[in-house]
Write an enzyme that holds these catalytic residues in place. Structure first.
Site, PDB file in Angstrom:
ATOM      1  N   HIS A   1     -11.364  -6.605  -4.528  1.00 51.98           N
ATOM      2  CA  HIS A   1     -12.418  -7.270  -3.771  1.00 51.98           C
ATOM      3  C   HIS A   1     -13.746  -7.110  -4.504  1.00 51.98           C
ATOM      4  O   HIS A   1     -14.043  -6.036  -5.045  1.00 51.98           O
ATOM      5  CB  HIS A   1     -12.560  -6.656  -2.372  1.00 51.98           C
ATOM      6  CG  HIS A   1     -11.417  -6.934  -1.461  1.00 51.98           C
ATOM      7  ND1 HIS A   1     -10.415  -7.831  -1.749  1.00 51.98           N
ATOM      8  CD2 HIS A   1     -11.126  -6.422  -0.218  1.00 51.98           C
ATOM      9  CE1 HIS A   1      -9.555  -7.867  -0.750  1.00 51.98           C
ATOM     10  NE2 HIS A   1      -9.964  -7.017   0.184  1.00 51.98           N
TER      11      HIS A   1
ATOM     12  N   ARG B   1      -9.414   2.652  14.432  1.00 52.35           N
ATOM     13  CA  ARG B   1     -10.671   2.952  13.748  1.00 52.35           C
ATOM     14  C   ARG B   1     -11.865   3.136  14.666  1.00 52.35           C
ATOM     15  O   ARG B   1     -12.682   4.026  14.467  1.00 52.35           O
ATOM     16  CB  ARG B   1     -10.984   1.841  12.728  1.00 52.35           C
ATOM     17  CG  ARG B   1     -10.043   1.828  11.533  1.00 52.35           C
ATOM     18  CD  ARG B   1     -10.312   0.629  10.654  1.00 52.35           C
ATOM     19  NE  ARG B   1      -9.330   0.524   9.587  1.00 52.35           N
ATOM     20  CZ  ARG B   1      -8.998  -0.616   8.992  1.00 52.35           C
ATOM     21  NH1 ARG B   1      -9.584  -1.753   9.364  1.00 52.35           N
ATOM     22  NH2 ARG B   1      -8.087  -0.625   8.040  1.00 52.35           N
TER      23      ARG B   1
ATOM     24  N   CYS C   1     -10.754  -2.170   3.881  1.00 54.39           N
ATOM     25  CA  CYS C   1     -10.999  -2.121   2.436  1.00 54.39           C
ATOM     26  C   CYS C   1     -12.382  -2.632   2.046  1.00 54.39           C
ATOM     27  O   CYS C   1     -13.050  -2.045   1.190  1.00 54.39           O
ATOM     28  CB  CYS C   1      -9.914  -2.898   1.690  1.00 54.39           C
ATOM     29  SG  CYS C   1      -9.568  -4.533   2.365  1.00 54.39           S
TER      30      CYS C   1
ATOM     31  N   SER D   1      -4.411 -10.149  -2.393  1.00 52.52           N
ATOM     32  CA  SER D   1      -3.589  -8.977  -2.119  1.00 52.52           C
ATOM     33  C   SER D   1      -3.981  -8.314  -0.808  1.00 52.52           C
ATOM     34  O   SER D   1      -3.187  -7.587  -0.214  1.00 52.52           O
ATOM     35  CB  SER D   1      -3.682  -7.968  -3.267  1.00 52.52           C
ATOM     36  OG  SER D   1      -5.021  -7.536  -3.451  1.00 52.52           O
TER      37      SER D   1
ATOM     38  N   VAL E   1       0.834  -1.198   0.000  1.00 53.15           N
ATOM     39  CA  VAL E   1       0.000   0.000   0.000  1.00 53.15           C
ATOM     40  C   VAL E   1       0.870   1.250   0.000  1.00 53.15           C
ATOM     41  O   VAL E   1       0.575   2.230  -0.688  1.00 53.15           O
ATOM     42  CB  VAL E   1      -0.962  -0.009   1.200  1.00 53.15           C
ATOM     43  CG1 VAL E   1      -1.721   1.309   1.310  1.00 53.15           C
ATOM     44  CG2 VAL E   1      -1.949  -1.172   1.088  1.00 53.15           C
TER      45      VAL E   1
END
Length: 340
Positions: free
Chosen positions: A241, A99, A128, A158, A14
């Site tokens: 995804h 988060r 994600c 990934s 990333v």
């Protein structure tokens, strides 16, 4: 414009995309600093035709910076990012550690940009699988509040990091050759397989990945009443995804109205022509920043239900792009504030 931007995790999957995006989008900063583990420290990296030496991440790394973008494991974020806040930096964090902290903003710029602008310290970027779903929900939610979501994910390897990709490639080669392969990222073979567990088992038989989709969705929308029922599955796809999403809204939204809403929403691209075999596919969505939607249809089991297929590049919009968009939001706000 920011004075100096520090990128933590510069050598990760990333982190590399964040660097690419910052260059492509000409991010407004006068200088950059690239931080990684001791293993990568000392290596060189080129940014905008200037060569930088990757530095080892320490708690003193942030003293001359005013913005930090971090893509690290949870434990690294927990240990080092408070030092960045203490140094006076704005911090955008890709990890899952912060988060759900009530003092930390959880931001998708298309949905709740004000949360990033009205906070100090750490700004978290969502998981994600959550990010693409909430972007798809937003235009519907704006015209008729979403009351319930049923979502099944088909998540690329990934998402498990560079080792996940290696496992798919090498496991597939071994399987085709009739041999065996020692998987590192997954508890089961991923080649020619599907694994219906991502993360640890948590409450009521749901996994940590699934519960992220529940709690992060509610926090982003600021609505604890939204019901989310997720099932997360790892599939043998290299990148992007995919999700099947069924939403129940307060009033019915027809497929025709939904297409118009999706088409008009920034960051969404509709590919929806089943008759001619046209819909989002991981193979055509990889490397893109949009959330792609197709197979838009009425939920025949509920009068207020709508079902659709959603694909997004989990390394880009699901991670790197969302973080860069938050950084651009902060930069634009800073410029506006300076002008007044």
């Amino acid at each position: 414009m920011f004075h100096k931007v520090a990128l933590v995790g510069a050598t990760g999957a990333v982190g590399r995309i964040i660097i690419q995006l910052l260059q492509e989008r000409n991010f407004p900063a006068t200088d950059f600093k690239f931080l990684a583990s001791a293993r990568s420290a000392g290596n060189l990296i080129t940014y905008a035709d200037k060569e930088y030496t990757i530095e080892e991440l320490t708690k003193d790394s942030f003293r001359d910076c005013d913005l930090v973008i971090a893509s690290t494991p949870d434990e690294t974020a927990a240990e080092f990012l408070p030092s960045a806040v203490e140094a006076g930096c704005k911090v955008i964090d890709e990890s899952g550690y912060w988060r759900m902290n009530p003092e930390v903003a959880l931001v998708v710029p298309e949905i709740n940009p004000e949360a990033a602008l009205n906070t100090t310290g750490i700004i978290a970027s969502p998981n994600c699988s959550t990010t693409q779903m909430v972007v798809a929900m937003k235009p519907l939610h704006d015209v008729s509040p979403v009351k319930r979501v049923i979502v099944s994910t088909y998540q690329a390897v990934s998402g498990a990091g560079l080792q996940g990709t290696e496992d798919l490639v090498n496991g597939t080669k071994a399987d085709l050759a009739g041999g065996t392969y020692n998987y590192q990222a997954f508890n089961h073979p991923i080649a020619f397989n599907a694994i219906p567990q991502i993360g640890r088992e948590k409450e009521a038989g749901y996994t940590s990945e699934e519960l992220k989709m529940v709690y992060e969705t509610r926090k982003i929308f600021g609505d604890e009443t939204i019901q989310v029922n997720p099932t997360c599955v790892r599939v043998p796809v290299a990148n992007c995804h995919s999700e099947t999403i069924t939403v129940e809204t307060e009033r019915p939204i027809s497929p025709e109205e939904a297409r118009e809403l999706f088409d008009a929403f920034p960051g969404i691209e509709v590919i929806d022509d089943t008759r001619n075999g046209k819909y989002p596919l991981p193979s055509i969505c990889t490397g893109r920043d949009e959330v792609f939607i197709g197979r838009i249809r009425k939920d025949i089991s509920h009068p207020n239900g709508l079902s659709f297929w959603c694909v997004s590049d989990n390394l880009r919009k699901g991670a790197a792009t969302n973080a860069v968009q938050i950084a651009e939001l902060l930069a634009a706000h800073q410029t506006e504030a300076s002008a007044t």
